[in-house]
Design an enzyme around this catalytic site. Structure first.
Site, PDB file in Angstrom:
ATOM      1  N   SER A  37       0.394 -28.250  10.118  1.00  0.00           N
ATOM      2  CA  SER A  37       1.389 -29.293   9.896  1.00  0.00           C
ATOM      3  C   SER A  37       2.811 -28.842  10.226  1.00  0.00           C
ATOM      4  CB  SER A  37       1.272 -29.796   8.459  1.00  0.00           C
ATOM      5  OG  SER A  37       2.104 -30.899   8.262  1.00  0.00           O
ATOM      6  N   HIS A  38       3.651 -28.780   9.217  1.00  0.00           N
ATOM      7  CA  HIS A  38       5.069 -28.477   9.380  1.00  0.00           C
ATOM      8  C   HIS A  38       5.364 -26.988   9.220  1.00  0.00           C
ATOM      9  CE1 HIS A  38       3.676 -29.364   5.415  1.00  0.00           C
ATOM     10  NE2 HIS A  38       4.562 -28.509   4.958  1.00  0.00           N
TER      11      HIS A  38
ATOM     12  N   ASP B   9       7.132 -33.986  12.456  1.00  0.00           N
ATOM     13  CA  ASP B   9       6.718 -32.586  12.333  1.00  0.00           C
ATOM     14  C   ASP B   9       5.713 -32.235  13.435  1.00  0.00           C
ATOM     15  OD1 ASP B   9       4.460 -33.890  11.376  1.00  0.00           O
ATOM     16  OD2 ASP B   9       4.025 -32.361   9.869  1.00  0.00           O
TER      17      ASP B   9
ATOM     18  N   ASP C 137       2.498 -31.775  13.771  1.00  0.00           N
ATOM     19  CA  ASP C 137       1.279 -32.553  14.034  1.00  0.00           C
ATOM     20  C   ASP C 137       1.530 -34.058  13.935  1.00  0.00           C
ATOM     21  OD1 ASP C 137       1.579 -32.435  11.238  1.00  0.00           O
ATOM     22  OD2 ASP C 137      -0.554 -32.821  10.938  1.00  0.00           O
TER      23      ASP C 137
ATOM     24  N   ASP D  72       2.589 -36.212  11.552  1.00  0.00           N
ATOM     25  CA  ASP D  72       2.349 -37.143  10.444  1.00  0.00           C
ATOM     26  C   ASP D  72       3.571 -37.297   9.529  1.00  0.00           C
ATOM     27  OD1 ASP D  72       2.091 -34.641   9.368  1.00  0.00           O
ATOM     28  OD2 ASP D  72       0.163 -35.019   8.370  1.00  0.00           O
ATOM     29  N   ARG D  73       4.555 -36.430   9.696  1.00  0.00           N
ATOM     30  CA  ARG D  73       5.773 -36.579   8.875  1.00  0.00           C
ATOM     31  C   ARG D  73       6.920 -37.144   9.718  1.00  0.00           C
ATOM     32  NH1 ARG D  73       6.580 -31.565   4.767  1.00  0.00           N
ATOM     33  NH2 ARG D  73       4.544 -31.748   3.778  1.00  0.00           N
TER      34      ARG D  73
ATOM     35  N   GLU E 272       4.833 -40.883   0.819  1.00  0.00           N
ATOM     36  CA  GLU E 272       5.058 -39.729  -0.049  1.00  0.00           C
ATOM     37  C   GLU E 272       6.506 -39.291   0.136  1.00  0.00           C
ATOM     38  OE1 GLU E 272       1.410 -36.973  -0.492  1.00  0.00           O
ATOM     39  OE2 GLU E 272       1.850 -37.076   1.637  1.00  0.00           O
TER      40      GLU E 272
ATOM     41  N   LYS F  66      -0.970 -40.301   7.429  1.00  0.00           N
ATOM     42  CA  LYS F  66       0.398 -40.778   7.554  1.00  0.00           C
ATOM     43  C   LYS F  66       0.793 -40.674   9.027  1.00  0.00           C
ATOM     44  CE  LYS F  66       1.675 -36.374   5.638  1.00  0.00           C
ATOM     45  NZ  LYS F  66       1.513 -35.743   4.361  1.00  0.00           N
TER      46      LYS F  66
HETATM   47  C1  G1P Z   1       2.808 -31.134   0.687  1.00  0.00           C
HETATM   48  C2  G1P Z   1       3.503 -32.404   0.271  1.00  0.00           C
HETATM   49  C3  G1P Z   1       2.504 -33.513   0.156  1.00  0.00           C
HETATM   50  C4  G1P Z   1       1.735 -33.647   1.476  1.00  0.00           C
HETATM   51  C5  G1P Z   1       1.147 -32.312   1.869  1.00  0.00           C
HETATM   52  C6  G1P Z   1       0.515 -32.369   3.240  1.00  0.00           C
HETATM   53  O1  G1P Z   1       1.881 -30.759  -0.288  1.00  0.00           O
HETATM   54  O2  G1P Z   1       4.198 -32.254  -0.932  1.00  0.00           O
HETATM   55  O3  G1P Z   1       3.156 -34.710  -0.156  1.00  0.00           O
HETATM   56  O4  G1P Z   1       0.704 -34.584   1.354  1.00  0.00           O
HETATM   57  O5  G1P Z   1       2.157 -31.320   1.900  1.00  0.00           O
HETATM   58  O6  G1P Z   1       1.440 -32.704   4.241  1.00  0.00           O
HETATM   59  P1  G1P Z   1       2.177 -29.651  -1.426  1.00  0.00           P
HETATM   60  O7  G1P Z   1       2.594 -28.410  -0.715  1.00  0.00           O
HETATM   61  O8  G1P Z   1       3.299 -30.213  -2.234  1.00  0.00           O
HETATM   62  O9  G1P Z   1       0.885 -29.544  -2.182  1.00  0.00           O
HETATM   63 ZN    ZN Z   2       2.091 -32.710   9.264  1.00  0.00          ZN
END
Ligand code: G1P
Ligand code: ZN
Length: 559
Positions: A131-132, A295, A297, A299-300, A382, A395
């Site tokens: 992800s990010h 981000d 991938d 989704d953000r 979120e 997302k």
């Molecule tokens: C974090 C974000 C959450 C999101 C997840 C995946 O998780 O807070 O909202 O769904 O990344 O992108 P966390 O690290 O808080 O468990």
């Molecule tokens: Zn992501």
């Protein structure tokens, strides 16, 4: 890569071999799949063991036979993406999948993965992404399994996968040279058809069905200007294709649009800290009308106007407020809105005004899937820069950008004007998340353990500028399948409507990350967030005794 097989491995067919492997500890998928340091993934057999365990866990649902199943594979382009895809291909063919669809070049954003699974009626998909999180040999890697509705595997599936990882002893491997995934086309290996597909196609069609591309084209022709920061992740090509090619936005609208394995050494996370260049450009005197980032991938998302930052909770509320009127895909109205528990309550007020239900779920996108499959909610979000709708089961960062573009096009207002009109009508939830990263895991766990039993006694105590009205550890009961998720975050509700939530991250790869979420409602909407939230921040630091436990008071990241 021609695989040299150890002698004790057993040949299943001419090219398929059962390769011996020992279980690896800690392969339990978290909030968003299995995420680890890249080097951990690079250990011989590590990825193989996880992928085979996933297939073992899934085999039951197709009576032991994948010959009619389509598996989709792609990733965000980070370091080790290509190698992982080759391994997955060899193992999927070894497990005799009927068809494996691989994104051309191995690049597929998470929302596009969800769209492809749904449109092609695939059995499931493997997304390679952390992800990010940063990418590179010293950074992070991840793998996530998505099921046939296009969403992340639910907990019973991930737990089953985890059980298999603990007792795996072999994986099936098809021996052949590397499969060329640079060009679209189909080729058969053993009993599996491997199709290399255009990763942009299905997603673009889906967006054109939801949004009025003609109106948006006109809008750009009329001089509307935006910039989109792809952060060198997987969404650059989608944004360039849709914004610049389909909608006629000028060249240069997409920044950092070329995917890079290390995201140019940066943190591909669209927030005020990591997308600082974009923020600066949106503060310049010649700033465009809209700024956005996704981000790695995809989704953000982060949405900015000229000198304005839209907090994710507000973004969800504004999208919900305007969707039916300005976005064709939602013209029949919304069935409901869902938000994760720590996300601000701004969307609750919109839901109330639309007379539709609002759902509060634990953190993690997977909880929205059930609600959407049962047609209970249409949009969800979120606080962690995630917004989306029932068009897919992830997302969708770029979708959120197109929502804002459509709202600006429909209302002919600036981002700032849209926001003030919203706050004028609904009031404002000032909101911040404070992250304390790299904490000692056992000290953090101990803090949660100590806090839980003390919660009932907190009622009535002074806190910030108010008093605690209720304190608990959030337990979620899914309204569709009635499954119960306990310990989803400690929450304090204050008498003045403010809220404080504390939870430990489920996606970190090192130590513990504490997240503290602060929210305060006011009818005055032009105040400074930090100032409005300072009393809450101070009280929570005391409650958690952060200095004593971790020798820290200031968060690493405020978003
Ligand atoms: C974090 C974000 C959450 C999101 C997840 C995946 O998780 O807070 O909202 O769904 O990344 O992108 P966390 O690290 O808080 O468990
Ligand atoms: Zn992501």
């Amino acid at each position: 890569m021609c695989n040299i097989l150890p002698v004790d491995n057993q040949t299943i067919t001419q090219n398929i071999t059962a390769v011996t492997v020992n279980p690896f500890a800690g392969q339990r998928p978290g909030t968003s799949g299995l995420r680890k340091k890249t080097r951990e993934f690079m250990q011989p057999g590590y990825l193989e063991a996880f992928v085979q365990s996933a297939f073992n866990a899934l085999r039951g649902s197709v009576s032991g036979d994948f010959s009619k199943s389509t598996l989709v594979v792609g990733g965000d382009g980070r370091y080790y993406n290509k190698e992982a895809i080759q391994k997955i291909l060899h193992i999927a063919i070894g497990n005799e999948f009927g068809r494996v669809m691989v994104a051309r070049g191995g690049l597929l954003s998470t929302p596009a993965m969800s769209a492809v699974i749904r449109r092609r009626k695939a059995f499931g998909g493997l997304v390679l992404s952390a992800s990010h999180n940063p990418g590179g040999i010293e950074a992070d890697f991840g793998i996530k399994y998505n099921v046939s509705n296009g969403g992340p595997a639910p907990e019973d599936v991930t737990e089953r996968i985890y059980e298999f990882t603990q007792r795996i002893n072999h994986y099936y491997w098809f021996t052949c040279n590397d499969i060329d995934i640079r060009q679209e086309g189909k080729q058969t290996y053993a009993d599996t058809e491997v199709e290399i597909f255009d990763p942009l196609a299905d997603y673009t069609v889906l967006m054109s069905e939801l949004f009025d591309f003609d109106a948006l084209r006109e809008f750009f022709r009329g001089g509307f200007r935006m910039i989109f920061d792809g952060m060198h992740g997987s969404t650059g090509p989608y944004a360039a294709h849709i914004l610049e090619q389909q909608l006629g936005a000028p060249k240069g609208t997409v920044l950092n649009g070329i995917p890079l394995e290390d995201f140019a050494g940066k943190h591909p996370d669209p927030n005020l800290v990591y997308a600082a260049d974009l923020v600066r450009r949106m503060q310049a005197s010649d700033a465009p009308d809209l700024g956005a980032a996704n981000d790695a991938d995809g989704d953000r998302n982060m949405i900015l106007g000229r000198n304005v930052f839209i907090s994710p909770g507000d973004s969800l509320a504004v999208i919900a407020e305007h969707a039916a009127r300005y976005i064709p895909g939602y013209r029949n109205g919304l069935a409901g809105i869902a938000r994760s528990m720590p996300t601000s309550t701004a969307a609750d007020r919109v839901a109330k005004s639309l007379s539709i239900p609002i759902y509060e779920t634990p953190t993690g996108w997977k909880y929205f899937g059930n609600l959407m499959d049962a047609d209970l909610c249409t949009v969800c979000g979120e606080e962690s820069f995630g917004t989306g709708s029932n068009h897919i089961r992830e997302k969708d960062g770029f979708w959120a950008v197109l929502c804002w573009l459509s709202i600006l096009c429909g209302t002919r207002k600036s981002v700032a004007e849209v926001m003030s009109a919203h706050w004028e009508r609904f009031g404002r939830s000032y909101f911040q998340r404070h992250d304390y990263e790299g904490l000692d895991l056992s000290a953090a766990t101990q803090m949660s353990e100590e806090l839980r039993p003390s919660l009932p006694a907190l009622t009535g105590k002074d806190f910030g500028a108010s008093r605690i009205a209720a304190a608990d550890d959030f337990t979620y009961t899914d309204p569709v399948d009635h499954s119960v998720t306990p310990r989803a975050g400690i929450r304090l509700a204050l008498e003045d409507g403010s809220r404080v939530v504390c939870r430990l991250s489920g996606t970190g790869t090192q130590g513990a990350t504490l997240r503290v979420y602060l929210e305060r409602f006011s009818r005055q909407y032009d105040q400074d967030s930090s100032r409005m939230l300072a009393p809450l921040a101070g009280s929570v630091r005391q409650l958690l005794r952060l200095k004593e436990r971790f020798h820290r008071e200031d968060p690493d990241v405020i978003t």
